[in-house]
Design a protein around this motif. Structure first.
Motif: not given
Length: 232
Positions: A175-176, A179-180, A182-183, A198-201
């Protein structure tokens, strides 16, 4: 040691004198090292378990350029028969279709593989690169982790349990890193680049849904979170 590939790489590493596995940052060249595993070499101690079913290299001007090494498992069980059948359906049929194609689209088709045994676990990982005409090149990774003693294909959850790797910590690490990614993608998007969003979910990032992974001779585990998982 766990490495996760999606152009993102990170590790879970077992410390000396500890039973549990802790999250560690990756080395910058780890993803490159992952790609370097795909040499299509079969170790001597696996010559009775793995073989190359298709070894074909040819270039036909204006039609295609092909260099493929397609592996299969020698062990004969219903489980390995299913694995070999899937490899044939995905990669061999594509090879045949390219050779027999009558259209004018130039195609580049390369396949290499990695074969390894760690304990009772036989790993077969196939890396395919496919370029058709003006379409973007695709990289497809397909992996099989076959437990010889149990005659079954392992899920990632089962492999983590066998190696005493904490599933919750692994999911947190995934997940971490997503998220990186995605940013980073958002920054690239604002600069005008086309990016994979991407989406984290997204359920594809849940451990229970990660289907492509492999283990090397040292026990390092690589997770592959690819955007494209098949050849069409």
């Amino acid at each position: 040691l766990i490495t996760i590939i999606t152009t993102t790489v990170f590790i879970l590493e077992k410390e000396n004198n500890q039973k549990e596995t802790t999250v560690k940052k990756s080395k910058e060249n780890l993803e490159e090292n992952f790609i370097n595993y795909f040499t299509s070499n079969i170790p001597d101690d696996l010559s009775d378990k793995v073989y190359v079913s298709q070894n074909f290299e040819n270039e036909l001007l204006g039609k295609y350029k092909i260099n493929v090494n397609i592996p299969m498992i020698k062990i004969k069980t219903d489980t390995t028969k299913k694995i070999n059948s899937e490899i044939s359906d995905i990669f061999v049929k594509k090879l045949i279709s390219i050779i027999q194609s009558l259209d004018s689209t130039y195609k580049i088709y390369n396949i290499d593989f990695f074969a390894n045994q760690n304990g009772n676990i036989l790993t077969l990982a196939i890396k395919c690169t496919l370029k058709e005409g003006k379409n973007a090149q695709r990289i497809i990774i397909k992996t099989y982790n076959y437990d010889i003693s149990m005659d079954k294909t392992l899920t990632l959850e089962e492999l983590l349990q066998i190696k005493n790797i904490d599933i919750e910590e692994t999911q947190k690490a995934i997940d971490e890193k997503i998220e990186q990614k995605i940013e980073k993608a958002e920054k690239a998007k604002t600069s005008g680049y086309n990016v994979f969003e991407r989406t984290i979910n997204d359920k594809m990032y849940e451990i229970k849904n990660v289907s492509e992974f492999m283990i090397d001779s040292e026990g390092n585990i690589y997770l592959v979170l690819a955007e494209i998982r098949g050849v069409s």
